[in-house]
Enzyme design. Sequence first.
Site, PDB file in Angstrom:
ATOM      1  N   ASN A 254      27.806  26.725  -3.687  1.00 54.58           N
ATOM      2  CA  ASN A 254      27.980  27.966  -3.402  1.00 54.58           C
ATOM      3  C   ASN A 254      27.866  27.710  -1.703  1.00 54.58           C
ATOM      4  O   ASN A 254      28.427  27.412  -0.716  1.00 54.58           O
ATOM      5  CB  ASN A 254      27.232  29.482  -3.509  1.00 54.58           C
TER       6      ASN A 254
ATOM      7  N   THR B 139      31.658  25.097  -0.597  1.00 55.71           N
ATOM      8  CA  THR B 139      32.348  24.504  -1.684  1.00 55.71           C
ATOM      9  C   THR B 139      33.028  23.185  -1.168  1.00 55.71           C
ATOM     10  O   THR B 139      33.715  23.715   0.017  1.00 55.71           O
ATOM     11  CB  THR B 139      33.491  25.705  -2.713  1.00 55.71           C
TER      12      THR B 139
ATOM     13  N   ASP C 129      26.496  34.734  -6.299  1.00 54.85           N
ATOM     14  CA  ASP C 129      27.657  35.374  -6.925  1.00 54.85           C
ATOM     15  C   ASP C 129      27.586  35.840  -7.987  1.00 54.85           C
ATOM     16  O   ASP C 129      28.552  37.242  -7.736  1.00 54.85           O
ATOM     17  CB  ASP C 129      28.230  33.724  -6.964  1.00 54.85           C
TER      18      ASP C 129
ATOM     19  N   GLY D 188      34.388  30.920  -0.084  1.00 57.76           N
ATOM     20  CA  GLY D 188      33.934  32.098  -0.594  1.00 57.76           C
ATOM     21  C   GLY D 188      35.324  32.828  -1.289  1.00 57.76           C
ATOM     22  O   GLY D 188      35.807  32.364  -1.611  1.00 57.76           O
TER      23      GLY D 188
END
Length: 605
Positions: A436, A416, A458, A510
């Site tokens: 992602n 990210t 996700d 994450g």
Amino acid sequence: MSQSVRRASAVLVVCHAVALSACSYSASQSSTTMGTSVGASSASRAPGDPRIAPRVAAQFPSTWRLPAGAQATFAPNAMAVSNSMHASDAASEILKRGGNAVDAAVALGFALAVTWPEAGNIGGGGYMVIKLADGRTAAVDYREIAPKASSRDMYLDANGKLTDKSIVGHLASGVPGAVAGMAHALEKYGTMSLREVIQPAIKLARDGFVVDSALASSIRGTDRVPRFDGKTLFFPNGQPLTTGARLVQPELARTLQAIADNGVQGFYRGWVADSLVAEMSRGGGIMTRDDLAGYTPRERTPIRSTYRGFTLLAMPPSSSGGVTMTESLNILETWPRTAPHGSTMWHHSVASAYQRAFVDRNSKLGDPDFISVPLEQLISKSYARQLRSTVRDDRATPTRDVDSMMKAPLREPMNTTHYSVVDRAGNAVATTTTLNGSWGSGVWVRGAGFFLNNEMDDFAAQPGMPNMFGLVQGEQNAIQPGKRMLSAMSPTIVLDSASQVLLVVGAAGGPTIITGTSQIVLNVLDHRMNLADAMRAPRLHHQALPDSLRYETGGMTTAVADSLRAMGWALQPVRALVNVNAIMRVKGGWEGVPEPRRSGGASGH
Ligand code: GLY
């Protein structure tokens, strides 16, 4: 601007068990290389602004590889910090031309899609928290949504086993929100046109830029890109682009030009949308023209919370970032004083707070358009006091009996990217955006030149089973058509007691986004570190399941590690945690620090 090598100092902290007063210190010296910087640092200057408390020299273990005492980039007026120097410079160019922080953030976002393609994107989504100097605040949610043809069990095979189709290939993508979200923010809060702010990105794509070692290493490290059409560009003649090569992206330039000419319709309708849908057909994807034409960003109310007298503006669901961070900080605030950074009690209290907040995150949060989220309860101080009463000061509390899961490796590197921007007027923007995984699903849209996300992972693709971040999530985050998958992205703005911007911060990584972002806040507010030290300080992470306290190798003393193990913590060393980019107000201007564990740049004037 110049590359600078500076002296830095480190201090050894040794604390025994939970006896916090029994810490001894010894100093050591080493040198370090920082990113490109402008002007002089104010890292050690005594701020004259009474609202900025004096900073205190940080003390890290001698084994820690990022010693304290490095300098930040200083700029008196405006600043942009991201994982790409080119993209930060693009924002700076807009700021110098009189654009506000939102104009610059949008310019930066498009430029990142060109120069940091593993995570910067137009084929993904993100979140933007805005604080305007006139007092207005905003939270723009441009998270991807599940295509209309998606279904709860679409990633299970005939035997009910989870496949990797939520991670790699054409089925892995949610409907991208990045272009719609950035255009929305610009139209409502910016001062310049989309055509103007997208120009630096078009130029970078059309004329090319020189691949640096960070991008070259990322290209070398991906086994996903060579499986799809992006290999022609990133692996010419089958070999990865290397440092010093010139990366020219004519197809992406054409796509960006279509957006410049036609606004969001240039992406969600017309030939770019056709190319995306054709790509889907080639690889068995399910995203349609209808999905693209129907995408809309959501404007939400930022979570406004307080921590020891400071105000935090954070992202509400569909991201879990703001709720989980607020809940963690509320629990920590119940201790009258924060334990010294790096001590046993600091690790114990911080990890215990994260552990409890992540239990709620993983079981109660999801897209508020689809489920009922108990937001007010989760961010209330009284609830935090209740949770605090479950923390023993001398023992860890097991999340569950999850020994086998604790050993489960992460299934792939996560990626990210976050950027922070401030302007001369005091407007601030914190934006986190993502594909992602690194390089998303690997799928590159033929003819339009951009990567697609693998954000469908996700969701809880199989509720109760870990996703690629090891997060175990429930039904509230199961796949449903049109639903936003729960995120951990945590763009955050901290205000001082006069409601002026003090800190603009956020991260990639994450679930570690939440813990990493909040530790910068804690380092600045509790430990009164300057921004450079706050960014270099060793980090920890706990996400409830797996039930392990992750810490950065070399960042914890042996004595502290022994004490924590004796208290029942399962420790898991990792090389590096989180990728943060932050800006802090200091006397006379701003300091910017890109992630010292990765690459990036701070650019300002
Ligand atoms: N894709 C990572 C996140 O949104 O949390």
